[in-house]
Scaffold this motif. Structure first.
Motif, PDB file in Angstrom:
ATOM      1  N   VAL A 107       0.863  -1.183   0.000  1.00 25.84           N
ATOM      2  CA  VAL A 107       0.000   0.000   0.000  1.00 25.84           C
ATOM      3  C   VAL A 107       0.899   1.232   0.000  1.00 25.84           C
ATOM      4  O   VAL A 107       2.125   1.118   0.040  1.00 25.84           O
ATOM      5  N   CYS A 108       0.311   2.419   0.002  1.00 27.25           N
ATOM      6  CA  CYS A 108       1.097   3.649  -0.120  1.00 27.25           C
ATOM      7  C   CYS A 108       2.180   3.767   0.951  1.00 27.25           C
ATOM      8  O   CYS A 108       3.290   4.218   0.673  1.00 27.25           O
ATOM      9  N   GLN A 109       1.887   3.362   2.172  1.00 21.90           N
ATOM     10  CA  GLN A 109       2.884   3.423   3.241  1.00 21.90           C
ATOM     11  C   GLN A 109       4.099   2.565   2.898  1.00 21.90           C
ATOM     12  O   GLN A 109       5.238   2.972   3.104  1.00 21.90           O
ATOM     13  N   ALA A 110       3.856   1.391   2.338  1.00 21.29           N
ATOM     14  CA  ALA A 110       4.953   0.496   1.947  1.00 21.29           C
ATOM     15  C   ALA A 110       5.769   1.097   0.804  1.00 21.29           C
ATOM     16  O   ALA A 110       7.004   1.038   0.813  1.00 21.29           O
ATOM     17  N   TYR A 111       5.093   1.684  -0.182  1.00 20.15           N
ATOM     18  CA  TYR A 111       5.801   2.356  -1.287  1.00 20.15           C
ATOM     19  C   TYR A 111       6.737   3.420  -0.710  1.00 20.15           C
ATOM     20  O   TYR A 111       7.910   3.514  -1.095  1.00 20.15           O
ATOM     21  N   TRP A 152       2.815  10.138   0.896  1.00 22.24           N
ATOM     22  CA  TRP A 152       3.648  10.528  -0.225  1.00 22.24           C
ATOM     23  C   TRP A 152       4.945  11.085   0.355  1.00 22.24           C
ATOM     24  O   TRP A 152       5.169  10.979   1.553  1.00 22.24           O
ATOM     25  N   LEU A 153       5.819  11.667  -0.456  1.00 23.74           N
ATOM     26  CA  LEU A 153       7.177  11.967  -0.003  1.00 23.74           C
ATOM     27  C   LEU A 153       7.652  13.376  -0.339  1.00 23.74           C
ATOM     28  O   LEU A 153       7.256  13.963  -1.348  1.00 23.74           O
ATOM     29  N   TRP A 154       8.569  13.838   0.514  1.00 28.15           N
ATOM     30  CA  TRP A 154       9.380  15.044   0.278  1.00 28.15           C
ATOM     31  C   TRP A 154      10.822  14.565   0.296  1.00 28.15           C
ATOM     32  O   TRP A 154      11.262  13.926   1.248  1.00 28.15           O
TER      33      TRP A 154
END
Length: 187
Positions: A42-46, A82-84
């Motif tokens: 899921v998004c957390q794993a990505y 998501w990421l920074w």
């Protein structure tokens, strides 16, 4: 290997994840290790996988959590991540989960080399992603939840039409633009 800048390193991590990791439609894989081993998550794993790969290269990566809107403008029921990424002295917003693909009728459908979710202008991202902490909006004047909910859904790829995310957001917030043209899928 073969990257000359941190931005290239981050781009290659993003591309590898998008090409190799599928979305876990059973919603069971949340960690980087299991995501890497099973090639889904899921998004957390990505985001955790991106974080771990970036960390190994010396990149400073921050996982951002918040809420997102689907293509119909509905707020997703679960949180999103998501990421920074700090690279070459500047910040990069990226969402490898959305870059990898989407869920259609319960099945993961991979995108074809979608770089629109890498190095996202924060003025585009705010149309679909609302961080829990306003400091992660990275726009001049942070917007509140009610304003986010009222915004139309616009994707970063809208800049391909020559649109400017900051200008559109400013006009919408000042009521100069009350509606936008309908954007249809590519075909």
């Amino acid at each position: 290997e073969g990257c000359n800048t941190q931005t290239e390193q981050a781009r290659n991590i993003y591309s590898w994840i998008c090409r190799n990791i599928a979305y876990d439609t059973n919603y069971q894989i949340y960690t980087a290790d299991e995501c890497y081993d099973k090639k889904k998550g899921v998004c957390q794993a990505y985001c955790e996988l991106f974080y771990r790969l970036g960390e190994a290269l010396g990149l400073k990566v921050t996982i951002i959590s918040g809420r997102s809107k689907n293509q119909h403008g509905q707020i997703e029921k679960t949180k999103h991540a998501w990421l920074w990424v700090e690279a070459d002295g500047k910040g990069i917003l990226t969402d490898p989960t959305w870059g990898a693909g989407s869920i259609k009728e319960g099945i993961f459908v991979r995108n074809e080399d979608d770089m629109s979710w890498f190095q996202i202008d924060p003025y585009w991202l705010i149309f679909t992603h609302y961080p829990d902490d306003a400091k992660f909006q990275y726009i001049e004047s942070a917007i509140d939840w009610k304003t986010f909910v009222s915004l139309p859904v616009l994707y970063p790829s809208s800049n391909e039409y020559g649109w400017d995310g900051k200008k559109i957001l400013t006009e919408i917030l000042s009521w100069k633009t009350l509606s936008l043209p309908k954007i249809y899928d590519q075909y």
